[in-house]
Scaffold this motif. Sequence first.
Motif, PDB file in Angstrom:
ATOM      1  N   ASP A   5       0.831  -1.191   0.000  1.00 41.48           N
ATOM      2  CA  ASP A   5       0.000   0.000   0.000  1.00 41.48           C
ATOM      3  C   ASP A   5       0.871   1.248   0.000  1.00 41.48           C
ATOM      4  N   GLY A   6       0.254   2.351  -0.373  1.00 40.02           N
ATOM      5  CA  GLY A   6       0.924   3.623  -0.203  1.00 40.02           C
ATOM      6  C   GLY A   6       0.907   4.032   1.257  1.00 40.02           C
ATOM      7  N   THR A   7       1.605   5.101   1.555  1.00 43.62           N
ATOM      8  CA  THR A   7       1.649   5.630   2.915  1.00 43.62           C
ATOM      9  C   THR A   7       0.883   6.948   2.940  1.00 43.62           C
ATOM     10  N   THR A 132       7.396   4.388   4.531  1.00 45.51           N
ATOM     11  CA  THR A 132       8.194   4.611   3.330  1.00 45.51           C
ATOM     12  C   THR A 132       9.501   5.313   3.675  1.00 45.51           C
ATOM     13  N   ARG A 177       8.608   0.231   2.685  1.00 48.14           N
ATOM     14  CA  ARG A 177       8.920   0.400   1.266  1.00 48.14           C
ATOM     15  C   ARG A 177      10.083   1.373   1.114  1.00 48.14           C
ATOM     16  N   GLU A 217       3.170  12.391  -4.051  1.00 45.78           N
ATOM     17  CA  GLU A 217       2.191  11.527  -4.717  1.00 45.78           C
ATOM     18  C   GLU A 217       2.690  10.078  -4.781  1.00 45.78           C
ATOM     19  N   ALA A 218       3.985   9.900  -5.027  1.00 43.75           N
ATOM     20  CA  ALA A 218       4.547   8.545  -5.097  1.00 43.75           C
ATOM     21  C   ALA A 218       4.506   7.858  -3.738  1.00 43.75           C
ATOM     22  N   ILE A 219       4.771   8.610  -2.684  1.00 39.89           N
ATOM     23  CA  ILE A 219       4.702   8.042  -1.334  1.00 39.89           C
ATOM     24  C   ILE A 219       3.290   7.573  -1.029  1.00 39.89           C
ATOM     25  N   GLU A 220       2.315   8.379  -1.417  1.00 41.89           N
ATOM     26  CA  GLU A 220       0.928   8.024  -1.103  1.00 41.89           C
ATOM     27  C   GLU A 220       0.380   6.936  -2.025  1.00 41.89           C
ATOM     28  N   SER A 221       0.915   6.832  -3.241  1.00 45.18           N
ATOM     29  CA  SER A 221       0.367   5.869  -4.211  1.00 45.18           C
ATOM     30  C   SER A 221       0.922   4.467  -4.045  1.00 45.18           C
ATOM     31  N   GLY A 222       2.064   4.340  -3.361  1.00 51.69           N
ATOM     32  CA  GLY A 222       2.673   3.027  -3.203  1.00 51.69           C
ATOM     33  C   GLY A 222       3.726   2.704  -4.246  1.00 51.69           C
ATOM     34  N   ARG A 224       7.155   2.050  -6.049  1.00 55.61           N
ATOM     35  CA  ARG A 224       8.401   1.470  -5.516  1.00 55.61           C
ATOM     36  C   ARG A 224       9.630   2.037  -6.190  1.00 55.61           C
TER      37      ARG A 224
END
Length: 233
Positions: A5-7, A132, A177, A217-222, A224
Amino acid sequence: MSATDGTPLTGATVLLTGASGGLGSALAAALDQRGAIVTAVGRDANRLNLLPARGGRLVADLCDSDACEEAVELASEATGSLDVLINAVGVVAFGPATDLSAVVLRELLEINVLVPMLLARAALPQMSRGGTLANISGVIAEPGRAMAHMAAYAASKAAVRGFDEALAREARRLGVRVLDVRPPHTETGLATRALAGQAPALPRGLDPADVAETICEAIESGARELPSEAFGS
């Protein structure tokens, strides 16, 4: 929350290092807008005091492992754990590899390579599952992107990317992650504060605020991995 999952950043405890730099300050603003509880760490007290940092501020030299431990403790103080670590610490040096002094080479590698390792060592035991850890290696760490007169800098960032790749496999067992972030040249002002040499002619870089938004956005989206093409350059 699973490791895939994202954070979510709303209410998340975030340790942001290099916060007084051009990208770091943009990240502090973007994280705060998302409701994160940011602990900002940097070397410039005046710039640090201007940042939104609900988790606190710390002026520190992170080449000292004790300072890394202190930063993690401060960030996790409120909840007892850490959700996100973003390491935006970095320096650059320009010039032929044969011209750079041993002092400059050591400082470059210590800040760009050793600091992310020390921070990861301090932070991972405190990080929550689903958290993350993001390190910024940069476009220069991608194959074929290294430039002449930037060999030492390219080597330091390639080392970060290699560290992230291996660390991601280790951190997966902890449910954390690891995100390797590789933005193209960004107008942070770093090139004007080089340890040595003068920057080669570079095209105009990205806006730090836009880069910060993409990272959040990358942290929240998951995600990698955050390669250079993800920044839309």
